[in-house]
Design a protein around this motif. Sequence first.
Motif, PDB file in Angstrom:
ATOM      1  N   ILE A  60       0.885  -1.159   0.000  1.00  0.00           N
ATOM      2  CA  ILE A  60       0.000   0.000   0.000  1.00  0.00           C
ATOM      3  C   ILE A  60       0.921   1.207   0.000  1.00  0.00           C
ATOM      4  N   ILE A  61       0.690   2.164  -0.912  1.00  0.00           N
ATOM      5  CA  ILE A  61       1.529   3.353  -1.006  1.00  0.00           C
ATOM      6  C   ILE A  61       0.655   4.579  -0.796  1.00  0.00           C
ATOM      7  N   ILE A  62       1.117   5.486   0.072  1.00  0.00           N
ATOM      8  CA  ILE A  62       0.370   6.697   0.420  1.00  0.00           C
ATOM      9  C   ILE A  62       1.292   7.905   0.284  1.00  0.00           C
ATOM     10  N   TYR A  87      -5.203  10.693   2.417  1.00  0.00           N
ATOM     11  CA  TYR A  87      -6.268   9.734   2.725  1.00  0.00           C
ATOM     12  C   TYR A  87      -6.556   8.805   1.541  1.00  0.00           C
ATOM     13  N   LYS A  88      -5.691   8.840   0.519  1.00  0.00           N
ATOM     14  CA  LYS A  88      -5.806   7.925  -0.612  1.00  0.00           C
ATOM     15  C   LYS A  88      -4.586   7.009  -0.621  1.00  0.00           C
ATOM     16  N   ALA A  89      -4.827   5.730  -0.742  1.00  0.00           N
ATOM     17  CA  ALA A  89      -3.745   4.747  -0.780  1.00  0.00           C
ATOM     18  C   ALA A  89      -3.877   3.933  -2.055  1.00  0.00           C
ATOM     19  N   LEU A  90      -2.746   3.510  -2.590  1.00  0.00           N
ATOM     20  CA  LEU A  90      -2.742   2.662  -3.773  1.00  0.00           C
ATOM     21  C   LEU A  90      -2.315   1.257  -3.368  1.00  0.00           C
ATOM     22  N   TYR A  91      -3.149   0.279  -3.681  1.00  0.00           N
ATOM     23  CA  TYR A  91      -2.798  -1.121  -3.458  1.00  0.00           C
ATOM     24  C   TYR A  91      -2.072  -1.636  -4.695  1.00  0.00           C
ATOM     25  N   VAL A  92      -0.881  -2.221  -4.480  1.00  0.00           N
ATOM     26  CA  VAL A  92      -0.085  -2.809  -5.570  1.00  0.00           C
ATOM     27  C   VAL A  92       0.141  -4.274  -5.225  1.00  0.00           C
ATOM     28  N   PRO A  93      -0.447  -5.188  -5.994  1.00  0.00           N
ATOM     29  CA  PRO A  93      -0.244  -6.616  -5.720  1.00  0.00           C
ATOM     30  C   PRO A  93       1.152  -7.070  -6.145  1.00  0.00           C
ATOM     31  N   LYS A  94       1.492  -8.293  -5.790  1.00  0.00           N
ATOM     32  CA  LYS A  94       2.770  -8.870  -6.204  1.00  0.00           C
ATOM     33  C   LYS A  94       2.811  -8.983  -7.721  1.00  0.00           C
ATOM     34  N   MET A  95       4.019  -9.079  -8.261  1.00  0.00           N
ATOM     35  CA  MET A  95       4.273  -9.283  -9.689  1.00  0.00           C
ATOM     36  C   MET A  95       3.703  -8.162 -10.571  1.00  0.00           C
ATOM     37  N   ILE A  96       3.805  -6.935 -10.063  1.00  0.00           N
ATOM     38  CA  ILE A  96       3.510  -5.742 -10.851  1.00  0.00           C
ATOM     39  C   ILE A  96       4.751  -4.862 -10.784  1.00  0.00           C
ATOM     40  N   TRP A  97       5.277  -4.466 -11.940  1.00  0.00           N
ATOM     41  CA  TRP A  97       6.425  -3.560 -11.984  1.00  0.00           C
ATOM     42  C   TRP A  97       5.961  -2.182 -11.562  1.00  0.00           C
TER      43      TRP A  97
END
Length: 139
Positions: A60-62, A87-97
């Motif tokens: 999660i990146i904020i 207050y916005k977060a980005l979810y990045v799953p595994k195996m994504i550059w």
Amino acid sequence: MKLNQSYLIELPKIFDDRGNLSFLEGSNHIPFEIARTYWIYDVPGGEIRGAHAFKQQEEIIIALSGSFDIVLNDGKSEQVYSLNRSYKALYVPKMIWRSMQNFSTNAVALVAASTSFNVDDYIRDFDEFCKIKNDGVRI
């Protein structure tokens, strides 16, 4: 994993005349238990951070302060997210550059990760990443 499995999360906002408060809770607001957190700051103008993928780690990146762009690539397509609200977060799953760029002055990126640091979890070569993603190479 595909790009459409990445998504923005609106975190709780508590408004107060004295200043606002937001928070996140593992397995409540995000889809994993937090094993590690780290932050990126004092990024010189024009620099790019990240430029790698993880075999197992989710994140999660904020943007706690300022703004920056996150460029995600699944080996076939690319998507850019601009983060500029705490207050916005980005979810990045595994195996994504992922790469982070266009940092504003005084930007601070907070990252909550699903795993502890493991150098063997990184894929740092984009061509290798694409082979794994598109040719079914086992990791």
